[in-house]
Scaffold this motif. Structure first.
Motif, PDB file in Angstrom:
ATOM      1  N   GLN A   1       0.799  -1.013   0.050  1.00 56.76           N
ATOM      2  CA  GLN A   1      -0.132   0.364  -0.177  1.00 56.76           C
ATOM      3  C   GLN A   1       0.977   1.041  -0.012  1.00 56.76           C
ATOM      4  O   GLN A   1       1.611   1.490   1.074  1.00 56.76           O
ATOM      5  CB  GLN A   1      -1.052   0.150   1.171  1.00 56.76           C
ATOM      6  CG  GLN A   1      -1.716   0.968   1.331  1.00 56.76           C
ATOM      7  CD  GLN A   1      -2.727   1.113   0.279  1.00 56.76           C
ATOM      8  OE1 GLN A   1      -3.927   0.031   0.161  1.00 56.76           O
ATOM      9  NE2 GLN A   1      -3.148   2.197  -0.524  1.00 56.76           N
TER      10      GLN A   1
ATOM     11  N   THR B   1      -0.036   9.885  -8.240  1.00 65.04           N
ATOM     12  CA  THR B   1      -0.491  11.129  -9.261  1.00 65.04           C
ATOM     13  C   THR B   1      -0.681  11.526 -10.376  1.00 65.04           C
ATOM     14  O   THR B   1      -1.635  11.919 -10.071  1.00 65.04           O
ATOM     15  CB  THR B   1      -0.152  12.403  -8.191  1.00 65.04           C
ATOM     16  OG1 THR B   1       1.381  12.323  -7.852  1.00 65.04           O
ATOM     17  CG2 THR B   1      -0.241  12.328  -6.864  1.00 65.04           C
ATOM     18  N   CYS B   2       0.257  10.167 -11.240  1.00 62.74           N
ATOM     19  CA  CYS B   2       0.417  11.004 -12.364  1.00 62.74           C
ATOM     20  C   CYS B   2       0.850   9.475 -12.776  1.00 62.74           C
ATOM     21  O   CYS B   2       1.232   8.176 -12.043  1.00 62.74           O
ATOM     22  CB  CYS B   2       1.249  11.372 -12.678  1.00 62.74           C
ATOM     23  SG  CYS B   2       2.647  10.183 -12.186  1.00 62.74           S
ATOM     24  N   PRO B   3       0.213   8.635 -14.206  1.00 65.30           N
ATOM     25  CA  PRO B   3       0.602   7.776 -14.511  1.00 65.30           C
ATOM     26  C   PRO B   3       1.279   7.178 -14.451  1.00 65.30           C
ATOM     27  O   PRO B   3       2.877   5.816 -15.148  1.00 65.30           O
ATOM     28  CB  PRO B   3      -0.234   7.686 -16.238  1.00 65.30           C
ATOM     29  CG  PRO B   3      -1.230   8.796 -16.041  1.00 65.30           C
ATOM     30  CD  PRO B   3      -0.408   9.733 -15.118  1.00 65.30           C
TER      31      PRO B   3
ATOM     32  N   PRO C   1      -1.355   8.337  -1.878  1.00 62.57           N
ATOM     33  CA  PRO C   1      -1.682   8.143  -3.327  1.00 62.57           C
ATOM     34  C   PRO C   1      -0.570   8.886  -4.334  1.00 62.57           C
ATOM     35  O   PRO C   1      -0.116   9.351  -4.048  1.00 62.57           O
ATOM     36  CB  PRO C   1      -2.903   9.532  -2.906  1.00 62.57           C
ATOM     37  CG  PRO C   1      -2.734   9.138  -1.297  1.00 62.57           C
ATOM     38  CD  PRO C   1      -1.429   8.872  -1.183  1.00 62.57           C
TER      39      PRO C   1
ATOM     40  N   MET D   1      -1.732  -0.346  -9.138  1.00 65.70           N
ATOM     41  CA  MET D   1      -3.212  -0.176  -9.329  1.00 65.70           C
ATOM     42  C   MET D   1      -3.432   1.343  -9.182  1.00 65.70           C
ATOM     43  O   MET D   1      -3.141   1.521  -7.428  1.00 65.70           O
ATOM     44  CB  MET D   1      -3.921  -1.319  -8.691  1.00 65.70           C
ATOM     45  CG  MET D   1      -4.150  -3.174  -9.088  1.00 65.70           C
ATOM     46  SD  MET D   1      -4.554  -3.906  -7.860  1.00 65.70           S
ATOM     47  CE  MET D   1      -3.519  -4.099  -6.447  1.00 65.70           C
ATOM     48  N   PHE D   2      -3.426   2.781 -10.061  1.00 63.57           N
ATOM     49  CA  PHE D   2      -3.492   3.171  -9.621  1.00 63.57           C
ATOM     50  C   PHE D   2      -5.124   3.988  -8.617  1.00 63.57           C
ATOM     51  O   PHE D   2      -3.860   5.096  -7.766  1.00 63.57           O
ATOM     52  CB  PHE D   2      -3.437   4.239 -11.097  1.00 63.57           C
ATOM     53  CG  PHE D   2      -3.538   5.781 -10.949  1.00 63.57           C
ATOM     54  CD1 PHE D   2      -1.769   6.317 -10.912  1.00 63.57           C
ATOM     55  CD2 PHE D   2      -5.179   6.507 -11.326  1.00 63.57           C
ATOM     56  CE1 PHE D   2      -2.206   7.396 -10.716  1.00 63.57           C
ATOM     57  CE2 PHE D   2      -4.256   7.564 -11.097  1.00 63.57           C
ATOM     58  CZ  PHE D   2      -2.954   8.448 -11.068  1.00 63.57           C
ATOM     59  N   ASN D   3      -6.068   3.540  -8.540  1.00 65.75           N
ATOM     60  CA  ASN D   3      -6.977   3.728  -8.409  1.00 65.75           C
ATOM     61  C   ASN D   3      -6.586   3.062  -6.748  1.00 65.75           C
ATOM     62  O   ASN D   3      -6.972   4.789  -5.686  1.00 65.75           O
ATOM     63  CB  ASN D   3      -7.926   3.646  -8.325  1.00 65.75           C
ATOM     64  CG  ASN D   3      -8.503   4.282 -10.510  1.00 65.75           C
ATOM     65  OD1 ASN D   3      -8.308   5.155  -9.853  1.00 65.75           O
ATOM     66  ND2 ASN D   3      -9.218   3.880 -11.076  1.00 65.75           N
ATOM     67  N   SER D   4      -6.772   2.459  -6.314  1.00 60.49           N
ATOM     68  CA  SER D   4      -5.706   1.825  -4.617  1.00 60.49           C
ATOM     69  C   SER D   4      -4.656   2.470  -4.136  1.00 60.49           C
ATOM     70  O   SER D   4      -4.442   2.052  -2.939  1.00 60.49           O
ATOM     71  CB  SER D   4      -6.158   0.609  -4.433  1.00 60.49           C
ATOM     72  OG  SER D   4      -5.412  -0.235  -5.314  1.00 60.49           O
ATOM     73  N   SER D   5      -3.694   2.953  -5.167  1.00 61.43           N
ATOM     74  CA  SER D   5      -1.861   3.235  -5.129  1.00 61.43           C
ATOM     75  C   SER D   5      -1.527   1.803  -4.244  1.00 61.43           C
ATOM     76  O   SER D   5      -0.977   2.127  -3.067  1.00 61.43           O
ATOM     77  CB  SER D   5      -2.102   4.130  -4.089  1.00 61.43           C
ATOM     78  OG  SER D   5      -2.938   4.739  -4.012  1.00 61.43           O
TER      79      SER D   5
END
Length: 73
Positions: free
Chosen positions: A7, A12-14, A10, A36-40
């Motif tokens: 985990q 911030t960029c692709p 967050p 997994m970008f949305n869940s970091s």
């Protein structure tokens, strides 16, 4: 084969995703990696005979992404 989910703070960029995945894909013992970008979260599968979960965590941290927690299974 072991699995671990890291985990992160967050994302911030692709380009963060590409940086982490590219580095882990070149790391000996890491079989698969998925950010997994949305869940970091970073999900990995690795050979524990070659690399340990804390070494992967160290690699992610060195890239500049602090790891908040790790779940190894």
């Amino acid at each position: 084969m072991s699995k671990a989910v890291y985990q992160l703070e967050p994302l911030t960029c692709p380009s963060c995703i590409k940086k982490i995945e590219t580095t882990l894909s070149k790391t000996a013992g890491v079989e698969s990696e998925k950010v997994m970008f949305n869940s970091s979260k970073v999900r990995t599968e690795f050979d524990e005979n070659e690399i340990k979960a804390d070494k992967i965590e160290e690699t992610i941290t060195k890239l500049g992404y602090p790891v908040l927690s790790v779940k190894v299974s």
